[in-house]
Design an enzyme around this catalytic site. Structure first.
Site, short mmCIF file in Angstrom:
data_model
loop_
_atom_site.label_atom_id
_atom_site.label_comp_id
_atom_site.label_asym_id
_atom_site.label_seq_id
_atom_site.Cartn_x
_atom_site.Cartn_y
_atom_site.Cartn_z
N HIS A 70 0.74 -1.26 0.13
CA HIS A 70 -0.07 0.04 -0.10
C HIS A 70 0.83 1.24 0.02
O HIS A 70 0.64 2.37 0.47
CB HIS A 70 -0.99 -0.13 1.21
N HIS A 71 2.06 1.33 -0.66
CA HIS A 71 2.85 2.31 -0.51
C HIS A 71 2.39 3.42 -1.58
O HIS A 71 2.69 4.54 -1.49
CB HIS A 71 4.38 2.01 -0.84
N LYS A 76 -3.33 -2.48 -7.62
CA LYS A 76 -3.69 -2.96 -9.02
C LYS A 76 -3.18 -4.15 -9.22
O LYS A 76 -1.97 -4.45 -9.14
CB LYS A 76 -3.07 -1.74 -9.92
N LYS A 100 6.58 -4.48 -10.72
CA LYS A 100 6.50 -3.87 -12.02
C LYS A 100 6.04 -2.50 -12.16
O LYS A 100 6.28 -1.62 -12.72
CB LYS A 100 4.97 -4.84 -12.46
N LYS A 112 -3.18 -8.75 -6.53
CA LYS A 112 -3.72 -9.96 -7.58
C LYS A 112 -4.96 -10.56 -7.14
O LYS A 112 -5.15 -10.63 -5.93
CB LYS A 112 -2.74 -10.88 -7.90
N SER A 368 -3.53 0.32 -18.47
CA SER A 368 -4.51 0.35 -17.46
C SER A 368 -4.35 1.42 -16.53
O SER A 368 -5.59 1.89 -16.26
CB SER A 368 -4.34 -1.00 -16.40
P1 NAD Z 1 -4.75 -15.98 -21.63
O1 NAD Z 1 -5.77 -16.82 -20.84
O2 NAD Z 1 -5.32 -14.95 -22.65
O3 NAD Z 1 -3.90 -16.74 -22.36
C1 NAD Z 1 -2.93 -17.95 -22.03
C2 NAD Z 1 -2.75 -18.68 -23.26
O4 NAD Z 1 -1.73 -19.66 -22.77
C3 NAD Z 1 -3.84 -19.63 -23.60
O5 NAD Z 1 -4.30 -19.48 -24.82
C4 NAD Z 1 -3.75 -21.19 -23.01
O6 NAD Z 1 -4.29 -22.03 -23.69
C5 NAD Z 1 -2.07 -20.92 -23.01
N1 NAD Z 1 -1.65 -22.24 -22.31
C6 NAD Z 1 -1.84 -22.68 -21.19
N2 NAD Z 1 -0.89 -23.58 -20.64
C7 NAD Z 1 -0.20 -23.72 -21.77
C8 NAD Z 1 1.27 -24.69 -21.92
N3 NAD Z 1 1.57 -25.19 -21.07
N4 NAD Z 1 2.06 -24.49 -23.03
C9 NAD Z 1 1.56 -23.32 -24.01
N5 NAD Z 1 0.41 -22.57 -23.95
C10 NAD Z 1 -0.37 -22.69 -22.81
O7 NAD Z 1 -3.72 -15.40 -20.57
P2 NAD Z 1 -2.97 -13.86 -20.73
O8 NAD Z 1 -3.72 -12.85 -20.28
O9 NAD Z 1 -2.42 -13.89 -22.26
O10 NAD Z 1 -1.93 -14.16 -19.68
C11 NAD Z 1 -0.54 -14.97 -19.87
C12 NAD Z 1 0.30 -14.61 -19.10
O11 NAD Z 1 0.57 -13.15 -19.06
C13 NAD Z 1 -0.14 -14.70 -17.71
O12 NAD Z 1 1.43 -14.94 -16.84
C14 NAD Z 1 -0.33 -13.51 -17.04
O13 NAD Z 1 -0.08 -13.24 -15.68
C15 NAD Z 1 0.51 -12.51 -17.87
N6 NAD Z 1 0.32 -11.19 -18.09
C16 NAD Z 1 -1.28 -10.86 -18.54
C17 NAD Z 1 -1.27 -9.40 -18.74
C18 NAD Z 1 -2.62 -9.22 -19.41
O14 NAD Z 1 -2.86 -7.79 -19.77
N7 NAD Z 1 -3.51 -10.13 -19.82
C19 NAD Z 1 -0.61 -8.67 -18.25
C20 NAD Z 1 0.78 -8.99 -17.82
C21 NAD Z 1 1.06 -10.33 -17.75
#
Ligand code: NAD
Length: 477
Positions: A70-71, A76, A100, A112, A368
């Site tokens: 909470h700094h 978010k 981040k 989260k 965001s």
């Molecule tokens: P998403 O659900 O849209 O997509 C994830 C994809 O990974 C899916 O298509 C899924 O089928 C695939 N997947 C699952 N297991 C797998 C495996 N073993 N091998 C290959 N593919 C696999 O999720 P996202 O929003 O794209 O998030 C993906 C990562 O990015 C997560 O670690 C999330 O925390 C991180 N992230 C997301 C955002 C965002 O804006 N969505 C921002 C920062 C970080």
């Protein structure tokens, strides 16, 4: 052990891994041990369970929201919908959000959320019930609100879920004018912002471009500077993976491999990302794409020849077990926590570079932040000044043409006169953030010979910035 049990037993060290990285970096800072402990700890962990109707009966759903720091307010971070989610994972991801936001100068604390379900096993109606009930639980406990804690999409969630959250929160807070700022990643029609959907992937592509543009670093890796012609493998074809691949290809890289949970495909001559995406939509799998080699084990796809590997699916994908099989020289972390600390040490020993998650995938939280600003100001970017800029530019062009006697063609006139749209402003802010932050991290890495990785450098920067916030709050002398 079934898959879920295996995943749980493997995943309970993620928060520990983040703390290990933190402790390692903390030795390069000069802060009091107590302050470092405060920065590292998770401030609030809310674990709850709630019932939903399923079929003719009920099902109890496990869920979490963790506010790591909470700094800065609000906190978010995304909400993950996954049957693998557990408390340790949510704590780790919340902590990563804190670091981040600090690295890219977004004024939020980290948080989260997690809902332990496999979305594929629920109808849309059931998913809506789960999301709305999750929102009610957070609201009741003061874990949600535009000035308190602002969720966003993550693995398994997207614009649809964010709309349900915004609508539920606004319904419960009818007198709160800023209610729609309680969540980001909303559809544009519901006060979202242009460019948010693709922001994380666009940011990943810019991060990769900044990394390969540094001639000195590329020379050490035996690569030519610039993205043009660089061979890339992307794991995950979801939000982050799809847009990372799309923008990397637009920037001149060649996508040679794509991995999904059902398997991987590889073509040294390059894959058309959009065509693969459509093929998967039509057939339910990326396998059997024309001209590509199939790998039935997704992990095999990571080990194929390439220059850059972008893990963009889940954590713990590159471990001590497979890191030495990788052929990539650069890993750009689209996902959170895809590389374990042991694998990272080995990859640097192999001479590679890892562009760390807390920077590489920060494009989502950056945009965001823009969306939240838009919601609080109740006006879209560009609305007040676009026409004014166009008129000023038009006057200038007319005057210069009059003085010089040179007449511009219509296309040249349009290019010069045009005022910036919301999307252009968002993309400009995102690009500026990603470029500045990369060079700030690299500079920290270069100027202290004891800092061993870009991740350590990013942690050092984050710790120093958060420490200043605590000192400014008067919490620490
Ligand atoms: P998403 O659900 O849209 O997509 C994830 C994809 O990974 C899916 O298509 C899924 O089928 C695939 N997947 C699952 N297991 C797998 C495996 N073993 N091998 C290959 N593919 C696999 O999720 P996202 O929003 O794209 O998030 C993906 C990562 O990015 C997560 O670690 C999330 O925390 C991180 N992230 C997301 C955002 C965002 O804006 N969505 C921002 C920062 C970080």
């Amino acid at each position: 052990m079934d898959n879920l049990a295996i995943a749980e037993s493997q995943d309970t060290h993620f928060f520990d891994d983040v703390c290990k990285n933190f402790d390692h970096a903390a030795q390069f800072t000069k802060h009091d041990a107590g302050l470092l402990d405060q920065i590292k700890s998770c401030n609030s962990v809310y674990r709850f369970r709630f019932p939903i109707r399923k079929g003719n009966g009920f099902e109890v759903i496990d869920a979490w929201r963790v506010e790591h720091s909470h700094h800065q307010s609000p906190t978010k971070g995304g909400i993950r919908y996954s049957e693998m989610v557990n408390e340790d994972e949510v704590m780790a991801l919340a902590a990563l959000m804190t670091y981040k936001c600090a690295v890219v100068n977004v004024p939020f604390g980290g948080a989260k959320g997690g809902i332990k379900i496999n979305s594929k096993n629920y109808t849309v109606q059931e998913l809506e019930n789960i999301t709305r009930r999750y929102t009610v639980e957070l609201t009741k406990k003061n874990f949600l609100g535009p000035n308190i804690d602002v969720p966003a999409p993550d693995y398994g969630s997207g614009e649809r879920e964010m709309s349900w959250i915004a609508d539920t929160y606004a319904t419960m807070n009818p007198n709160q004018g800023d209610a729609l700022g309680c969540v980001t990643g909303k559809p544009i029609a519901l006060h979202g912002i242009a460019g948010r959907r693709e922001a994380t992937g666009r940011g990943v592509a810019i991060a990769a471009r900044e990394c390969v543009n540094v001639a000195e670093d590329m020379q050490r890796l035996g690569l030519t500077p610039g993205l043009a012609g660089k061979r890339v493998i992307v794991q995950g074809l979801g939000n982050v993976g799809y847009y990372s691949a799309k923008f990397l290809a637009e920037f001149g890289a060649i996508i040679v491999g794509l991995c999904e949970y059902e398997g991987a495909i590889y073509n040294a001559d390059g894959l058309d990302v959009e065509a693969v995406f459509q093929h998967r939509k039509a057939t339910g799998s990326i396998l059997n794409f024309e001209g590509a080699q199939n790998f039935t084990k997704s992990s095999e796809g990571l080990e194929q020849p390439c220059d850059i590997l972008v893990p963009a699916a889940l954590e713990n994908q590159i471990t001590a077990d497979n890191v030495r099989n990788l052929q990539a020289k650069i890993i750009v972390e689209g996902a959170n926590g895809p590389t374990t600390p042991e694998a990272e040490a080995a990859f640097y020993e192999m001479g590679g570079i890892i562009v760390p998650d807390m920077y590489a995938n920060a494009g989502g939280v950056t945009v965001s932040y823009f969306e939240w600003l838009k919601n609080l100001s109740h006006v879209s970017f560009g609305r007040m000044n676009r026409r004014f800029e166009e008129n000023s530019n038009l006057n200038l062009v007319n005057m210069v043409e009059g003085i010089t006697g040179v007449t511009l063609n219509p296309q040249q006139r349009a290019t010069i006169i045009k005022g910036a749209s919301e999307l252009e402003l968002v993309n400009s802010g995102l690009e500026d953030t990603m470029i500045r932050s990369y060079h700030e991290i690299r500079e920290t890495f270069k100027t202290n010979p004891n800092i061993d990785t870009l991740r350590t450098a990013a942690f050092v920067l984050a710790i120093n910035k958060i420490a200043v916030s605590y000192q400014n709050l008067g919490v620490w002398p």
